[in-house]
Design a protein around this motif. Structure first.
Motif, PDB file in Angstrom:
ATOM      1  N   VAL A  22      42.949  32.701  54.178  1.00  0.00           N
ATOM      2  CA  VAL A  22      43.303  31.986  52.961  1.00  0.00           C
ATOM      3  C   VAL A  22      43.069  32.927  51.784  1.00  0.00           C
ATOM      4  O   VAL A  22      42.085  33.674  51.762  1.00  0.00           O
ATOM      5  N   ALA A  23      43.988  32.934  50.840  1.00  0.00           N
ATOM      6  CA  ALA A  23      43.910  33.820  49.673  1.00  0.00           C
ATOM      7  C   ALA A  23      43.883  32.993  48.400  1.00  0.00           C
ATOM      8  O   ALA A  23      44.557  31.964  48.293  1.00  0.00           O
ATOM      9  N   ARG A  24      43.110  33.479  47.428  1.00  0.00           N
ATOM     10  CA  ARG A  24      43.037  32.830  46.128  1.00  0.00           C
ATOM     11  C   ARG A  24      42.992  33.903  45.030  1.00  0.00           C
ATOM     12  O   ARG A  24      42.371  34.945  45.200  1.00  0.00           O
ATOM     13  N   SER A  25      43.655  33.627  43.903  1.00  0.00           N
ATOM     14  CA  SER A  25      43.608  34.531  42.759  1.00  0.00           C
ATOM     15  C   SER A  25      43.687  33.706  41.486  1.00  0.00           C
ATOM     16  O   SER A  25      44.467  32.753  41.399  1.00  0.00           O
ATOM     17  N   HIS A  26      42.887  34.073  40.492  1.00  0.00           N
ATOM     18  CA  HIS A  26      42.793  33.308  39.250  1.00  0.00           C
ATOM     19  C   HIS A  26      42.654  34.276  38.089  1.00  0.00           C
ATOM     20  O   HIS A  26      41.957  35.295  38.183  1.00  0.00           O
ATOM     21  N   VAL A  27      43.269  33.951  36.965  1.00  0.00           N
ATOM     22  CA  VAL A  27      43.239  34.827  35.794  1.00  0.00           C
ATOM     23  C   VAL A  27      41.846  34.910  35.173  1.00  0.00           C
ATOM     24  O   VAL A  27      41.538  35.858  34.449  1.00  0.00           O
ATOM     25  N   GLU A  35      45.794  40.696  36.401  1.00  0.00           N
ATOM     26  CA  GLU A  35      46.187  42.010  36.902  1.00  0.00           C
ATOM     27  C   GLU A  35      45.844  42.185  38.378  1.00  0.00           C
ATOM     28  O   GLU A  35      46.116  43.245  38.945  1.00  0.00           O
ATOM     29  N   ASP A  36      45.262  41.170  38.997  1.00  0.00           N
ATOM     30  CA  ASP A  36      44.974  41.214  40.430  1.00  0.00           C
ATOM     31  C   ASP A  36      46.213  40.816  41.228  1.00  0.00           C
ATOM     32  O   ASP A  36      47.025  40.002  40.768  1.00  0.00           O
ATOM     33  N   GLY A  52      44.341  45.553  39.255  1.00  0.00           N
ATOM     34  CA  GLY A  52      45.019  46.450  38.339  1.00  0.00           C
ATOM     35  C   GLY A  52      44.181  46.808  37.128  1.00  0.00           C
ATOM     36  O   GLY A  52      43.386  46.001  36.636  1.00  0.00           O
ATOM     37  N   MET A  53      44.380  48.028  36.646  1.00  0.00           N
ATOM     38  CA  MET A  53      43.685  48.521  35.453  1.00  0.00           C
ATOM     39  C   MET A  53      44.736  49.071  34.498  1.00  0.00           C
ATOM     40  O   MET A  53      45.668  49.753  34.911  1.00  0.00           O
ATOM     41  N   GLY A  54      44.583  48.746  33.233  1.00  0.00           N
ATOM     42  CA  GLY A  54      45.512  49.296  32.252  1.00  0.00           C
ATOM     43  C   GLY A  54      46.074  48.281  31.286  1.00  0.00           C
ATOM     44  O   GLY A  54      46.745  48.640  30.331  1.00  0.00           O
ATOM     45  N   GLY A  55      45.820  46.994  31.538  1.00  0.00           N
ATOM     46  CA  GLY A  55      46.280  45.966  30.612  1.00  0.00           C
ATOM     47  C   GLY A  55      47.778  46.050  30.385  1.00  0.00           C
ATOM     48  O   GLY A  55      48.572  46.043  31.326  1.00  0.00           O
ATOM     49  N   HIS A  56      48.171  46.156  29.119  1.00  0.00           N
ATOM     50  CA  HIS A  56      49.591  46.177  28.787  1.00  0.00           C
ATOM     51  C   HIS A  56      50.279  47.457  29.239  1.00  0.00           C
ATOM     52  O   HIS A  56      51.502  47.551  29.217  1.00  0.00           O
ATOM     53  N   ALA A  57      49.491  48.460  29.663  1.00  0.00           N
ATOM     54  CA  ALA A  57      50.087  49.674  30.217  1.00  0.00           C
ATOM     55  C   ALA A  57      50.616  49.443  31.620  1.00  0.00           C
ATOM     56  O   ALA A  57      51.267  50.308  32.184  1.00  0.00           O
ATOM     57  N   GLY A  58      50.316  48.271  32.193  1.00  0.00           N
ATOM     58  CA  GLY A  58      50.910  47.915  33.476  1.00  0.00           C
ATOM     59  C   GLY A  58      49.950  47.833  34.632  1.00  0.00           C
ATOM     60  O   GLY A  58      50.322  48.152  35.762  1.00  0.00           O
ATOM     61  N   ARG A 232      29.995  31.105  36.956  1.00  0.00           N
ATOM     62  CA  ARG A 232      28.895  32.034  36.740  1.00  0.00           C
ATOM     63  C   ARG A 232      29.246  33.160  35.770  1.00  0.00           C
ATOM     64  O   ARG A 232      28.385  33.721  35.112  1.00  0.00           O
ATOM     65  N   ASP A 233      30.550  33.510  35.721  1.00  0.00           N
ATOM     66  CA  ASP A 233      30.957  34.608  34.853  1.00  0.00           C
ATOM     67  C   ASP A 233      32.314  34.284  34.234  1.00  0.00           C
ATOM     68  O   ASP A 233      32.387  33.826  33.106  1.00  0.00           O
ATOM     69  N   GLY A 234      33.388  34.496  34.984  1.00  0.00           N
ATOM     70  CA  GLY A 234      34.723  34.149  34.500  1.00  0.00           C
ATOM     71  C   GLY A 234      35.310  35.121  33.500  1.00  0.00           C
ATOM     72  O   GLY A 234      36.380  34.857  32.943  1.00  0.00           O
ATOM     73  N   SER A 235      34.648  36.266  33.274  1.00  0.00           N
ATOM     74  CA  SER A 235      35.133  37.204  32.265  1.00  0.00           C
ATOM     75  C   SER A 235      36.251  38.106  32.775  1.00  0.00           C
ATOM     76  O   SER A 235      36.852  38.848  32.000  1.00  0.00           O
ATOM     77  N   ASP A 236      36.542  38.048  34.065  1.00  0.00           N
ATOM     78  CA  ASP A 236      37.545  38.921  34.660  1.00  0.00           C
ATOM     79  C   ASP A 236      38.443  38.093  35.572  1.00  0.00           C
ATOM     80  O   ASP A 236      38.140  36.929  35.888  1.00  0.00           O
ATOM     81  N   ASN A 237      39.563  38.695  35.990  1.00  0.00           N
ATOM     82  CA  ASN A 237      40.382  38.080  37.035  1.00  0.00           C
ATOM     83  C   ASN A 237      39.553  37.977  38.305  1.00  0.00           C
ATOM     84  O   ASN A 237      38.684  38.819  38.565  1.00  0.00           O
ATOM     85  N   VAL A 238      39.808  36.953  39.100  1.00  0.00           N
ATOM     86  CA  VAL A 238      39.044  36.710  40.325  1.00  0.00           C
ATOM     87  C   VAL A 238      40.016  36.562  41.483  1.00  0.00           C
ATOM     88  O   VAL A 238      40.909  35.703  41.447  1.00  0.00           O
TER      89      VAL A 238
END
Length: 248
Positions: A22-27, A35-36, A52-58, A232-238
């Motif tokens: 099972v896969a899950r991804s959240h912003v 970016e995940d 992914g790393m780079g934000g608007h750079a893709g 607990r955090d939520g500051s990044d994509n998960v």
């Protein structure tokens, strides 16, 4: 914890190994874009999480390049092996670098990918995306972060607890799209029916606790892990993929 190769255990031919995932991804709770990317292909026994790393750079497109290469790899009819997976990740590295050169961008992606062959998980990674083995309520880290803070921990200059809160905890030392050589690290881990394999982005691992390795059904456990990371955090994509082994 340091990832160490684990001796392979051969599968019992009278008890074929089965897998479900099972896969899950959240912003997340802060970021504007996710970016995940996750690749969940139990029929080919191949899975991956790319951060992914780079934000608007893709950064999202860098992570998508990983998924695109793995989708191509698993779309044919021929049998594939771990070497094929490594080649596909290397091709994704080239795709990202070509796009960066064309657009003057600096996007990249950390990655953790897994292939299960009989009773063995073969894992490749670059960066701080991780793989864990869940067994008997325990949570064992199989990978070793390629990051600035991990290098400080390895050198004895920083404790593991302080590393999680270090201001440079997001700085990775390896990722796809950064160099011509992706410098993938690999490890193999033995599995048995009832074991679970967790691969995830750092948005999950930063808030993962030992008590999270419960015996709940994987659908329930994936939902709980995602909810815990956001709370607990939520500051990044998960992003996470849970893979469970069974026997016929």
């Amino acid at each position: 914890m340091t990832a160490m190769p684990v001796q392979r255990l051969a599968a019992d031919p009278d008890q074929p190994i089965t897998v479900q995932s099972v896969a899950r991804s959240h912003v997340g709770m802060v970021r504007a874009i996710n970016e995940d990317r996750v690749f969940d292909c139990p029929e080919a026994r191949v899975w991956a999480v790319a951060d992914g790393m780079g934000g608007h750079a893709g950064g999202d497109l860098a992570a998508q390049a990983v998924v695109d290469r793995l989708r191509t790899l698993t779309s044919g009819t021929r049998a594939i092996g771990f070497t094929d997976l490594l080649v596909a990740l290397g091709q994704a590295n080239g795709d990202i670098r070509q796009r960066n050169d064309r657009l003057g961008a600096d996007a990249g992606a950390t990655v953790v990918a897994a292939m299960i062959d009989d009773a063995t998980a073969h894992i490749a990674w670059a960066g701080d995306s991780r793989a864990y083995r869940l067994r008997d309520g325990g949570l064992e880290l199989l990978t070793h972060d390629h990051s600035m803070v991990q290098e400080l921990v390895d050198a004895g200059l920083l404790t593991a607890d302080r590393a999680e809160r270090h201001p440079q905890s997001h700085v990775v030392t390896r990722a796809l799209g950064v160099d011509d050589d992706p410098r993938l690290q690999t490890v193999s881990a033995s599995l048995k029916p009832g074991d679970r394999l967790l691969i995830c982005s750092d948005g999950l691992s930063r808030s993962l606790a030992m008590g999270d390795a419960t015996g709940d059904p994987i659908e329930t456990l994936a939902k709980t892990m995602l909810a815990n990371a956001l709370a607990r955090d939520g500051s990044d994509n998960v992003s996470l993929i849970l893979i469970e082994l069974g026997s016929c």
